[in-house]
Design a protein around this motif. Structure first.
Motif, mmCIF file in Angstrom:
data_model
loop_
_atom_site.group_PDB
_atom_site.id
_atom_site.type_symbol
_atom_site.label_atom_id
_atom_site.label_comp_id
_atom_site.label_asym_id
_atom_site.label_seq_id
_atom_site.Cartn_x
_atom_site.Cartn_y
_atom_site.Cartn_z
ATOM 1 N N ARG A 1 -25.123 1.894 -3.116
ATOM 2 C CA ARG A 1 -23.699 1.592 -2.992
ATOM 3 C C ARG A 1 -22.829 2.835 -2.858
ATOM 4 O O ARG A 1 -21.737 2.768 -2.335
ATOM 5 C CB ARG A 1 -23.222 0.777 -4.187
ATOM 6 N N LYS A 2 -23.292 3.974 -3.353
ATOM 7 C CA LYS A 2 -22.563 5.230 -3.237
ATOM 8 C C LYS A 2 -23.476 6.239 -2.557
ATOM 9 O O LYS A 2 -24.652 6.329 -2.861
ATOM 10 C CB LYS A 2 -22.148 5.763 -4.602
ATOM 11 N N TYR A 3 -22.895 7.014 -1.641
ATOM 12 C CA TYR A 3 -23.679 7.961 -0.867
ATOM 13 C C TYR A 3 -23.103 9.365 -1.004
ATOM 14 O O TYR A 3 -21.928 9.534 -1.305
ATOM 15 C CB TYR A 3 -23.684 7.568 0.618
ATOM 16 N N GLY A 4 -23.945 10.355 -0.761
ATOM 17 C CA GLY A 4 -23.537 11.751 -0.770
ATOM 18 C C GLY A 4 -24.372 12.521 0.225
ATOM 19 O O GLY A 4 -25.378 12.035 0.731
ATOM 20 N N THR A 5 -23.946 13.752 0.497
ATOM 21 C CA THR A 5 -24.656 14.615 1.428
ATOM 22 C C THR A 5 -24.764 16.003 0.819
ATOM 23 O O THR A 5 -23.800 16.515 0.254
ATOM 24 C CB THR A 5 -23.900 14.714 2.773
ATOM 25 N N VAL A 6 -25.945 16.590 0.935
ATOM 26 C CA VAL A 6 -26.178 17.948 0.460
ATOM 27 C C VAL A 6 -26.364 18.845 1.679
ATOM 28 O O VAL A 6 -27.144 18.521 2.576
ATOM 29 C CB VAL A 6 -27.449 18.023 -0.424
ATOM 30 N N LEU A 7 -25.622 19.949 1.726
ATOM 31 C CA LEU A 7 -25.794 20.959 2.761
ATOM 32 C C LEU A 7 -26.552 22.119 2.137
ATOM 33 O O LEU A 7 -26.153 22.644 1.098
ATOM 34 C CB LEU A 7 -24.438 21.431 3.285
ATOM 35 N N VAL A 8 -27.665 22.529 2.766
ATOM 36 C CA VAL A 8 -28.554 23.532 2.197
ATOM 37 C C VAL A 8 -28.776 24.658 3.194
ATOM 38 O O VAL A 8 -28.965 24.406 4.388
ATOM 39 C CB VAL A 8 -29.920 22.892 1.832
ATOM 40 N N ASN A 9 -28.753 25.896 2.703
ATOM 41 C CA ASN A 9 -29.128 27.040 3.515
ATOM 42 C C ASN A 9 -30.638 26.980 3.669
ATOM 43 O O ASN A 9 -31.378 27.131 2.705
ATOM 44 C CB ASN A 9 -28.696 28.340 2.834
ATOM 45 N N ALA A 10 -31.123 26.731 4.876
ATOM 46 C CA ALA A 10 -32.547 26.505 5.101
ATOM 47 C C ALA A 10 -33.371 27.776 4.945
ATOM 48 O O ALA A 10 -34.583 27.692 4.759
ATOM 49 C CB ALA A 10 -32.769 25.914 6.492
ATOM 50 N N GLU A 11 -32.752 28.935 4.991
ATOM 51 C CA GLU A 11 -33.495 30.184 4.831
ATOM 52 C C GLU A 11 -33.652 30.566 3.361
ATOM 53 O O GLU A 11 -34.727 30.959 2.933
ATOM 54 C CB GLU A 11 -32.818 31.306 5.600
ATOM 55 N N SER A 12 -32.581 30.447 2.577
ATOM 56 C CA SER A 12 -32.644 30.836 1.167
ATOM 57 C C SER A 12 -32.876 29.650 0.241
ATOM 58 O O SER A 12 -33.078 29.833 -0.957
ATOM 59 C CB SER A 12 -31.348 31.541 0.762
ATOM 60 N N HIS A 13 -32.810 28.435 0.780
ATOM 61 C CA HIS A 13 -32.984 27.190 0.027
ATOM 62 C C HIS A 13 -31.909 26.989 -1.041
ATOM 63 O O HIS A 13 -32.115 26.277 -2.012
ATOM 64 C CB HIS A 13 -34.373 27.112 -0.606
ATOM 65 N N GLY A 14 -30.762 27.608 -0.849
ATOM 66 C CA GLY A 14 -29.653 27.441 -1.771
ATOM 67 C C GLY A 14 -28.713 26.351 -1.302
ATOM 68 O O GLY A 14 -28.515 26.144 -0.107
ATOM 69 N N VAL A 15 -28.124 25.647 -2.250
ATOM 70 C CA VAL A 15 -27.158 24.591 -1.930
ATOM 71 C C VAL A 15 -25.856 25.240 -1.495
ATOM 72 O O VAL A 15 -25.313 26.103 -2.186
ATOM 73 C CB VAL A 15 -26.928 23.669 -3.149
ATOM 74 N N VAL A 16 -25.364 24.833 -0.336
ATOM 75 C CA VAL A 16 -24.111 25.354 0.205
ATOM 76 C C VAL A 16 -22.949 24.483 -0.252
ATOM 77 O O VAL A 16 -21.916 24.983 -0.673
ATOM 78 C CB VAL A 16 -24.162 25.422 1.751
ATOM 79 N N ASP A 17 -23.128 23.164 -0.176
ATOM 80 C CA ASP A 17 -22.047 22.248 -0.547
ATOM 81 C C ASP A 17 -22.620 20.874 -0.852
ATOM 82 O O ASP A 17 -23.700 20.521 -0.376
ATOM 83 C CB ASP A 17 -21.032 22.137 0.589
ATOM 84 N N LEU A 18 -21.896 20.117 -1.634
ATOM 85 C CA LEU A 18 -22.231 18.735 -1.944
ATOM 86 C C LEU A 18 -21.033 17.893 -1.531
ATOM 87 O O LEU A 18 -19.930 18.071 -2.043
ATOM 88 C CB LEU A 18 -22.514 18.559 -3.436
ATOM 89 N N LEU A 19 -21.239 16.989 -0.576
ATOM 90 C CA LEU A 19 -20.154 16.177 -0.029
ATOM 91 C C LEU A 19 -20.186 14.774 -0.628
ATOM 92 O O LEU A 19 -21.260 14.232 -0.891
ATOM 93 C CB LEU A 19 -20.278 16.099 1.495
ATOM 94 N N PRO A 20 -19.018 14.152 -0.832
ATOM 95 C CA PRO A 20 -18.957 12.850 -1.495
ATOM 96 C C PRO A 20 -19.248 11.650 -0.612
ATOM 97 O O PRO A 20 -19.021 10.515 -1.029
ATOM 98 C CB PRO A 20 -17.510 12.795 -2.000
ATOM 99 N N GLY A 21 -19.730 11.833 0.582
ATOM 100 C CA GLY A 21 -20.034 10.710 1.473
ATOM 101 C C GLY A 21 -21.051 11.142 2.505
ATOM 102 O O GLY A 21 -21.596 12.232 2.447
ATOM 103 N N ARG A 22 -21.296 10.268 3.479
ATOM 104 C CA ARG A 22 -22.264 10.616 4.523
ATOM 105 C C ARG A 22 -21.727 10.357 5.929
ATOM 106 O O ARG A 22 -22.485 10.337 6.892
ATOM 107 C CB ARG A 22 -23.579 9.874 4.315
#
Length: 55
Positions: free
Chosen positions: A27-48
């Protein structure tokens, strides 16, 4: 002592990974943006929605 250390410099990722996920049994969705080289989380978005990810 760890808190007193300076933050590492933020570099613009060259390769960005995007992964969406569901909470609350779909019922609730989110999106994770990840730096694919360092595997660090760039941002967490509240939807998709594509507009949200594109911005």
């Amino acid at each position: 002592m760890v808190i007193a250390l300076p933050d590492p410099p933020l570099l613009e990722p060259r390769v960005l990974g995007v992964e969406d996920f569901a909470t609350k049994r779909g019922r609730k969705y989110g999106t994770v943006l990840v730096n694919a080289e360092s595997h660090g989380v760039v941002d967490l978005l509240p939807g998709r929605e594509k507009e949200l990810v594109a911005s």
